[in-house]
Structures are given as C-alpha cells and as structure tokens.
Enzyme design. Structure first.
Site, PDB file in Angstrom:
ATOM      1  N   HIS A  21      38.779 -56.116 -48.987  1.00  0.00           N
ATOM      2  CA  HIS A  21      38.870 -57.553 -49.232  1.00  0.00           C
ATOM      3  C   HIS A  21      39.647 -57.824 -50.502  1.00  0.00           C
ATOM      4  O   HIS A  21      39.960 -56.916 -51.265  1.00  0.00           O
ATOM      5  CB  HIS A  21      37.478 -58.193 -49.292  1.00  0.00           C
ATOM      6  CG  HIS A  21      36.657 -57.752 -50.452  1.00  0.00           C
ATOM      7  ND1 HIS A  21      35.823 -58.594 -51.139  1.00  0.00           N
ATOM      8  CD2 HIS A  21      36.521 -56.554 -51.075  1.00  0.00           C
ATOM      9  CE1 HIS A  21      35.212 -57.942 -52.110  1.00  0.00           C
ATOM     10  NE2 HIS A  21      35.616 -56.709 -52.088  1.00  0.00           N
ATOM     11  N   CYS A  40      40.735 -56.941 -58.793  1.00  0.00           N
ATOM     12  CA  CYS A  40      40.168 -57.239 -57.468  1.00  0.00           C
ATOM     13  C   CYS A  40      40.878 -58.409 -56.797  1.00  0.00           C
ATOM     14  O   CYS A  40      40.597 -58.739 -55.648  1.00  0.00           O
ATOM     15  CB  CYS A  40      38.671 -57.526 -57.579  1.00  0.00           C
ATOM     16  SG  CYS A  40      37.731 -56.103 -58.138  1.00  0.00           S
ATOM     17  N   HIS A  46      41.973 -54.777 -52.611  1.00  0.00           N
ATOM     18  CA  HIS A  46      41.749 -53.759 -53.625  1.00  0.00           C
ATOM     19  C   HIS A  46      41.069 -52.539 -53.032  1.00  0.00           C
ATOM     20  O   HIS A  46      40.511 -52.587 -51.945  1.00  0.00           O
ATOM     21  CB  HIS A  46      40.985 -54.324 -54.835  1.00  0.00           C
ATOM     22  CG  HIS A  46      39.651 -54.896 -54.514  1.00  0.00           C
ATOM     23  ND1 HIS A  46      39.491 -56.140 -53.984  1.00  0.00           N
ATOM     24  CD2 HIS A  46      38.413 -54.396 -54.681  1.00  0.00           C
ATOM     25  CE1 HIS A  46      38.206 -56.387 -53.829  1.00  0.00           C
ATOM     26  NE2 HIS A  46      37.529 -55.336 -54.239  1.00  0.00           N
ATOM     27  N   HIS A  48      38.450 -50.508 -53.197  1.00  0.00           N
ATOM     28  CA  HIS A  48      37.072 -49.998 -53.153  1.00  0.00           C
ATOM     29  C   HIS A  48      36.941 -48.984 -52.031  1.00  0.00           C
ATOM     30  O   HIS A  48      37.467 -49.168 -50.950  1.00  0.00           O
ATOM     31  CB  HIS A  48      36.077 -51.127 -52.854  1.00  0.00           C
ATOM     32  CG  HIS A  48      35.677 -51.930 -54.023  1.00  0.00           C
ATOM     33  ND1 HIS A  48      35.021 -51.418 -55.111  1.00  0.00           N
ATOM     34  CD2 HIS A  48      35.820 -53.254 -54.265  1.00  0.00           C
ATOM     35  CE1 HIS A  48      34.779 -52.380 -55.968  1.00  0.00           C
ATOM     36  NE2 HIS A  48      35.269 -53.515 -55.479  1.00  0.00           N
ATOM     37  N   ASP A  89      32.623 -53.667 -39.998  1.00  0.00           N
ATOM     38  CA  ASP A  89      33.020 -52.282 -40.226  1.00  0.00           C
ATOM     39  C   ASP A  89      34.507 -52.071 -39.934  1.00  0.00           C
ATOM     40  O   ASP A  89      35.014 -52.467 -38.890  1.00  0.00           O
ATOM     41  CB  ASP A  89      32.183 -51.343 -39.352  1.00  0.00           C
ATOM     42  CG  ASP A  89      32.359 -49.884 -39.743  1.00  0.00           C
ATOM     43  OD1 ASP A  89      32.556 -49.601 -40.946  1.00  0.00           O
ATOM     44  OD2 ASP A  89      32.294 -49.015 -38.844  1.00  0.00           O
ATOM     45  N   HIS A  90      35.198 -51.453 -40.895  1.00  0.00           N
ATOM     46  CA  HIS A  90      36.638 -51.171 -40.824  1.00  0.00           C
ATOM     47  C   HIS A  90      37.464 -52.433 -40.624  1.00  0.00           C
ATOM     48  O   HIS A  90      38.426 -52.452 -39.856  1.00  0.00           O
ATOM     49  CB  HIS A  90      36.932 -50.127 -39.741  1.00  0.00           C
ATOM     50  CG  HIS A  90      36.508 -48.759 -40.139  1.00  0.00           C
ATOM     51  ND1 HIS A  90      35.221 -48.314 -39.922  1.00  0.00           N
ATOM     52  CD2 HIS A  90      37.161 -47.752 -40.766  1.00  0.00           C
ATOM     53  CE1 HIS A  90      35.115 -47.085 -40.382  1.00  0.00           C
ATOM     54  NE2 HIS A  90      36.275 -46.716 -40.911  1.00  0.00           N
ATOM     55  N   GLU A 134      27.081 -52.742 -53.185  1.00  0.00           N
ATOM     56  CA  GLU A 134      28.541 -52.625 -53.250  1.00  0.00           C
ATOM     57  C   GLU A 134      28.933 -51.287 -53.858  1.00  0.00           C
ATOM     58  O   GLU A 134      29.854 -50.624 -53.402  1.00  0.00           O
ATOM     59  CB  GLU A 134      29.136 -53.762 -54.077  1.00  0.00           C
ATOM     60  CG  GLU A 134      30.642 -53.703 -54.117  1.00  0.00           C
ATOM     61  CD  GLU A 134      31.241 -54.814 -54.939  1.00  0.00           C
ATOM     62  OE1 GLU A 134      32.251 -55.365 -54.495  1.00  0.00           O
ATOM     63  OE2 GLU A 134      30.709 -55.125 -56.011  1.00  0.00           O
TER      64      GLU A 134
END
Length: 150
Positions: A21, A40, A46, A48, A89-90, A134
């Site tokens: 995101h 971010c 970004h 993560h 997811d994904h 997170e």
C-alpha cells in the site's frame, strides 16, 4: 456450577497475509503527505514485508452446552478466508480493494475494514475484537468503536 450454566469464552484464530500500500491522503497536498507519511508515501507504494503481518480475530460468546464450542473453527476459518484472505492477500490495498480508494490504507483503517467484513458474516454480536500486527512493534486493536467521547 451445573454444566448447563452459561460460560463466556473468547476464541481466536490468526491468519497471515501479504499486501502492499501507499500512505496518502487525498485531503492533503503532495508536500503535506510526504511530511506526514515519509517514505511510506512513495508513489509506487512502500516495501513492507507483509509476510509476518498477522491478523487475529477474537470472538466472545457463550459456550454452547451441546457442542462445547463458542463457534466451530472450520466455520470461522471459512469466514476469515472470505472476509480477509480473498480481498486482501497479495493485493495492492489502494488499487485492488475499493474501500481504500477513499480511505487511507493505514493499519487502523485496515482493522476497521476487517471488522466490518467479518461482521457481515459472523453471527450477530459474537465478534469481540480484531487485532492487526503490522510489525513486531506496531499493533492495532479495534473493537468496533465508532466514536470517541470528548
């Protein structure tokens, strides 16, 4: 206490999912977004590593005297698959999940999205809280609160 007496129990199940995101608010200028969200706010999202991201759904309800369960875990697994895994997811949260086209995809708002999605599937009044990890250090807990009294 007799076996027929109502006992309240909390049942939890966790899932792990991957997503990307960009933290960006349409209400702010590009400069304000960069100042608020830093790296971010990268226009391409970004980096993560969400492999470790966990979501824990906790239900609170009386233990059924016949089954001995708050809820069948197989049913809960299916509800979480539909409410969490399939839409998130994904995925790129901002581009693939319509909810986030108008809402900043913070972990706080992700917890609200998951709460609302689970509420539509679970029996009424059974969802106690949603906990989204997170990172190891950053955790959001949401219990369905809509306002803060001042």
């Amino acid at each position: 206490m007799s076996p027929r007496s109502a006992r309240l129990a909390r049942l939890s199940r966790s899932v792990t999912f991957s997503a990307c995101h960009r933290l960006h608010s349409k209400s702010l200028s590009d400069e304000e977004n960069l100042k608020l969200f830093g790296k971010c706010n990268n226009p391409n999202g970004h980096g993560h590593n969400y492999k470790g991201r966990k979501l824990i759904s906790i239900l609170a309800h009386g233990i059924d005297p016949v089954s001995g369960m708050v809820m069948n875990l197989t049913d809960l697994k299916e509800y979480m698959q539909e409410a969490i895994m399939e839409p998130l997811d994904h995925k790129n949260l901002d581009k693939d999940v319509p909810y986030f086209s108008e809402v900043v995809s913070t972990t706080e708002n992700l917890a609200v999205f998951i709460w609302d999605s689970l509420q539509k599937l679970l029996p009424r009044g059974i969802l106690y809280k949603v906990e989204v990890h997170e990172t190891e250090q950053n955790v959001v807990v949401y219990k369905g609160e809509e306002t803060i009294l001042k």
